[in-house]
Scaffold this motif. Sequence first.
Motif: not given
Length: 240
Positions: A165-177
Amino acid sequence: MSVDVLAIGAHPDDVELTCAGTLVRWKRMGRTFGIVDLTHGEMGTRGDATTRQRESRKAAEILGAQFRETLDFGDGGLVLSRENELILIDVIRREKPRLVLTSFPADRHPDHRRAGELVRDASFYAGLRKLETEHPAHRPQQTIYFSTAWVHDPTFVVDVTATMEVRRDAIRAFSSQFHDPTSAEPQTVLSQQSFLDTMDARARHFGFMIGVDFAEGFISMRPPRLDDPIAAFEGFEPGF
Ligand SMILES: [Zn+2]
């Protein structure tokens, strides 16, 4: 200051998509890590260098990285030069990692391939005492590879069920991508919900190999020492 692990990707988000669950797991075990992006990702269809810089800082914070540094080796044509190699050698010497993680040099994306080659070679050359840069010689124990565009047979896999879930949160931080239904930017393969599902499915696939929900797979030229194979296969479905 030094870190136990240095994760180096061609583009901001490569690390999040491939080994972030492992980095967080290791951090929970008391290890430290830093992230280096070799380019700003300025050639990406969506977003720009400034946006991606902001997003990558946020992602690093979510993961708990000691630091994140962005080099400028050229997105969409990452340059394999002696000059860039020396810059990277000095970063490795400054941070003194015991392990270096990077993309496997056999990949569909030329930047990933070049990043893997550059990091592999710089990690080795960093140990040459007579090669002078700002910091003294240091060679990491091992360079370990993650799969980016193409998936490779792993040498070992790490259970990341507890940190997924932390990994998913970090991926979601790249909202432009990645998938954002409110974005007006052009749609790409990466911006579809199906891409995020695929990244999850990849972790599911590696997890299936070791009988857990989610895992991340790694390739190492030298096999890791494994003193207790009984414990290593504990919880697996019995069989060959
Ligand atoms: Zn990439």
